[in-house]
Design a protein around this motif. Structure first.
Motif, mmCIF file in Angstrom:
data_model
loop_
_atom_site.group_PDB
_atom_site.id
_atom_site.type_symbol
_atom_site.label_atom_id
_atom_site.label_comp_id
_atom_site.label_asym_id
_atom_site.label_seq_id
_atom_site.Cartn_x
_atom_site.Cartn_y
_atom_site.Cartn_z
ATOM 1 N N GLY A 229 134.682 29.165 16.557
ATOM 2 C CA GLY A 229 135.609 28.048 16.544
ATOM 3 C C GLY A 229 134.960 26.730 16.167
ATOM 4 O O GLY A 229 135.554 25.679 16.285
ATOM 5 N N GLY A 230 133.691 26.794 15.736
ATOM 6 C CA GLY A 230 132.966 25.569 15.407
ATOM 7 C C GLY A 230 132.621 24.767 16.645
ATOM 8 O O GLY A 230 132.338 23.579 16.573
ATOM 9 N N LEU A 231 132.632 25.438 17.792
ATOM 10 C CA LEU A 231 132.406 24.745 19.056
ATOM 11 C C LEU A 231 130.983 24.892 19.603
ATOM 12 O O LEU A 231 130.677 24.367 20.658
ATOM 13 C CB LEU A 231 133.400 25.247 20.110
ATOM 14 C CG LEU A 231 134.868 24.988 19.766
ATOM 15 C CD1 LEU A 231 135.787 25.729 20.732
ATOM 16 C CD2 LEU A 231 135.157 23.507 19.760
ATOM 17 N N GLY A 232 130.141 25.578 18.861
ATOM 18 C CA GLY A 232 128.758 25.715 19.324
ATOM 19 C C GLY A 232 128.663 26.823 20.311
ATOM 20 O O GLY A 232 128.092 26.981 21.244
ATOM 21 N N THR B 55 122.253 23.493 17.709
ATOM 22 C CA THR B 55 121.557 24.457 16.854
ATOM 23 C C THR B 55 122.513 25.369 16.084
ATOM 24 O O THR B 55 122.063 26.151 15.248
ATOM 25 C CB THR B 55 120.603 25.322 17.694
ATOM 26 O OG1 THR B 55 121.341 25.961 18.735
ATOM 27 C CG2 THR B 55 119.496 24.470 18.304
ATOM 28 N N ASP B 56 123.796 25.281 16.361
ATOM 29 C CA ASP B 56 124.780 26.125 15.680
ATOM 30 C C ASP B 56 125.216 25.444 14.383
ATOM 31 O O ASP B 56 125.835 24.384 14.419
ATOM 32 C CB ASP B 56 125.988 26.330 16.592
ATOM 33 C CG ASP B 56 127.021 27.276 16.005
ATOM 34 O OD1 ASP B 56 126.993 27.529 14.782
ATOM 35 O OD2 ASP B 56 127.873 27.743 16.778
ATOM 36 N N PRO B 57 124.915 26.043 13.230
ATOM 37 C CA PRO B 57 125.277 25.404 11.962
ATOM 38 C C PRO B 57 126.795 25.302 11.753
ATOM 39 O O PRO B 57 127.255 24.516 10.929
ATOM 40 C CB PRO B 57 124.639 26.311 10.903
ATOM 41 C CG PRO B 57 124.451 27.619 11.579
ATOM 42 C CD PRO B 57 124.242 27.324 13.036
ATOM 43 N N ASP B 58 127.565 26.071 12.501
ATOM 44 C CA ASP B 58 129.026 26.027 12.365
ATOM 45 C C ASP B 58 129.686 25.027 13.314
ATOM 46 O O ASP B 58 130.881 24.770 13.209
ATOM 47 C CB ASP B 58 129.618 27.418 12.614
ATOM 48 C CG ASP B 58 129.208 28.396 11.527
ATOM 49 O OD1 ASP B 58 129.434 28.073 10.348
ATOM 50 O OD2 ASP B 58 128.656 29.450 11.863
ATOM 51 N N LEU C 201 125.758 14.373 20.404
ATOM 52 C CA LEU C 201 125.314 15.635 21.008
ATOM 53 C C LEU C 201 123.996 16.117 20.412
ATOM 54 O O LEU C 201 123.123 16.610 21.127
ATOM 55 C CB LEU C 201 126.399 16.698 20.873
ATOM 56 C CG LEU C 201 127.624 16.467 21.753
ATOM 57 C CD1 LEU C 201 128.739 17.431 21.388
ATOM 58 C CD2 LEU C 201 127.274 16.569 23.219
ATOM 59 N N LYS C 202 123.841 15.957 19.108
ATOM 60 C CA LYS C 202 122.572 16.363 18.478
ATOM 61 C C LYS C 202 121.430 15.476 18.952
ATOM 62 O O LYS C 202 120.311 15.951 19.161
ATOM 63 C CB LYS C 202 122.714 16.362 16.961
ATOM 64 C CG LYS C 202 123.575 17.517 16.488
ATOM 65 C CD LYS C 202 123.728 17.577 15.000
ATOM 66 C CE LYS C 202 124.597 18.791 14.639
ATOM 67 N NZ LYS C 202 124.765 18.946 13.215
ATOM 68 N N ARG C 203 121.683 14.187 19.144
ATOM 69 C CA ARG C 203 120.651 13.276 19.647
ATOM 70 C C ARG C 203 120.293 13.609 21.091
ATOM 71 O O ARG C 203 119.120 13.604 21.467
ATOM 72 C CB ARG C 203 121.127 11.823 19.528
ATOM 73 C CG ARG C 203 120.156 10.812 20.107
ATOM 74 C CD ARG C 203 118.803 10.890 19.370
ATOM 75 N NE ARG C 203 117.798 10.110 20.031
ATOM 76 C CZ ARG C 203 117.421 8.901 19.657
ATOM 77 N NH1 ARG C 203 117.974 8.334 18.606
ATOM 78 N NH2 ARG C 203 116.484 8.268 20.321
ATOM 79 N N LEU C 204 121.306 13.899 21.906
ATOM 80 C CA LEU C 204 121.036 14.283 23.288
ATOM 81 C C LEU C 204 120.174 15.539 23.341
ATOM 82 O O LEU C 204 119.242 15.634 24.143
ATOM 83 C CB LEU C 204 122.346 14.491 24.054
ATOM 84 C CG LEU C 204 123.116 13.220 24.414
ATOM 85 C CD1 LEU C 204 124.506 13.580 24.941
ATOM 86 C CD2 LEU C 204 122.353 12.374 25.408
ATOM 87 N N ASP C 205 120.472 16.512 22.478
ATOM 88 C CA ASP C 205 119.665 17.727 22.412
ATOM 89 C C ASP C 205 118.226 17.389 22.043
ATOM 90 O O ASP C 205 117.287 17.877 22.670
ATOM 91 C CB ASP C 205 120.263 18.699 21.400
ATOM 92 C CG ASP C 205 119.459 19.974 21.286
ATOM 93 O OD1 ASP C 205 119.488 20.783 22.243
ATOM 94 O OD2 ASP C 205 118.780 20.163 20.250
ATOM 95 N N LYS C 206 118.061 16.537 21.062
ATOM 96 C CA LYS C 206 116.725 16.126 20.625
ATOM 97 C C LYS C 206 115.959 15.433 21.760
ATOM 98 O O LYS C 206 114.745 15.580 21.889
ATOM 99 C CB LYS C 206 116.853 15.182 19.430
ATOM 100 C CG LYS C 206 115.551 14.701 18.866
ATOM 101 C CD LYS C 206 115.793 13.771 17.692
ATOM 102 C CE LYS C 206 114.470 13.164 17.231
ATOM 103 N NZ LYS C 206 114.681 12.106 16.253
ATOM 104 N N ASP C 207 116.686 14.699 22.598
ATOM 105 C CA ASP C 207 116.067 13.989 23.717
ATOM 106 C C ASP C 207 115.885 14.861 24.951
ATOM 107 O O ASP C 207 115.469 14.378 26.001
ATOM 108 C CB ASP C 207 116.897 12.756 24.074
ATOM 109 C CG ASP C 207 116.819 11.670 23.015
ATOM 110 O OD1 ASP C 207 115.936 11.749 22.123
ATOM 111 O OD2 ASP C 207 117.642 10.741 23.076
ATOM 112 N N GLY C 208 116.218 16.154 24.848
ATOM 113 C CA GLY C 208 115.947 17.085 25.939
ATOM 114 C C GLY C 208 117.121 17.437 26.826
ATOM 115 O O GLY C 208 116.959 18.165 27.804
ATOM 116 N N ASP D 58 120.605 19.334 27.875
ATOM 117 C CA ASP D 58 121.176 20.654 27.610
ATOM 118 C C ASP D 58 122.609 20.469 27.104
ATOM 119 O O ASP D 58 123.505 20.128 27.869
ATOM 120 C CB ASP D 58 121.175 21.484 28.886
ATOM 121 C CG ASP D 58 121.751 22.875 28.683
ATOM 122 O OD1 ASP D 58 122.121 23.218 27.538
ATOM 123 O OD2 ASP D 58 121.830 23.624 29.674
ATOM 124 N N VAL D 59 122.806 20.679 25.811
ATOM 125 C CA VAL D 59 124.153 20.574 25.225
ATOM 126 C C VAL D 59 124.643 21.950 24.776
ATOM 127 O O VAL D 59 125.494 22.063 23.901
ATOM 128 C CB VAL D 59 124.191 19.562 24.053
ATOM 129 C CG1 VAL D 59 123.869 18.163 24.548
ATOM 130 C CG2 VAL D 59 123.255 19.965 22.930
#
Length: 134
Positions: free
Chosen positions: A131-134, A75-78, A60-67, A69-70
């Protein structure tokens, strides 16, 4: 000899791939499938010898980096993959499925509250903000 039906099918696929290539990542719809067998025994995301929560989080973080929408996950540290897998496990329970889609968020929220109260039968990461779900 060319078989018209197969040529049409192949042409349709190639056109779809070209359209997908032209679609900005933020507008693409993708599906991520998470292993969960056997059903109704809490086995969601338990593929042998694989760290599914960590892999899901990294994906999910890689998909966000590649543009792509996740949502706020990247971006949520939790936010955590562990919480996502826990939420998917909740949603795959028969008792939740039978209540219908409109009640699914309530089931997750109830489990988040239990985690915040220290319920050891619930994933600890669900006690995080959101809930740590972003």
């Amino acid at each position: 000899a060319l078989i018209p039906e197969r040529v049409r099918k192949m042409t349709s696929r190639v056109n779809g791939w070209m359209n997908l290539r032209r679609t900005p990542p933020s507008e693409r719809k993708i599906t991520i499938m998470v292993y969960g067998f056997p059903p109704n025994v809490g086995a969601v995301g338990t593929a042998a010898l694989l760290d599914v929560p960590n892999s899901l989080e990294r994906l999910l973080k890689r998909l966000d980096k590649d543009g792509y929408d996740v949502g706020g996950f990247a971006t949520d540290p939790d936010a955590s993959g562990e919480s996502l897998v826990a939420a998917l496990a909740i949603l795959s329970e028969n008792s939740v499925i039978t209540t219908g889609a409109s009640k699914m968020q309530e089931a997750i929220d109830a489990r988040i509250e239990r985690a915040k109260k220290g319920d050891i039968t619930t994933a600890a990461t669900l006690a995080r903000p959101g809930g740590g779900l972003g």
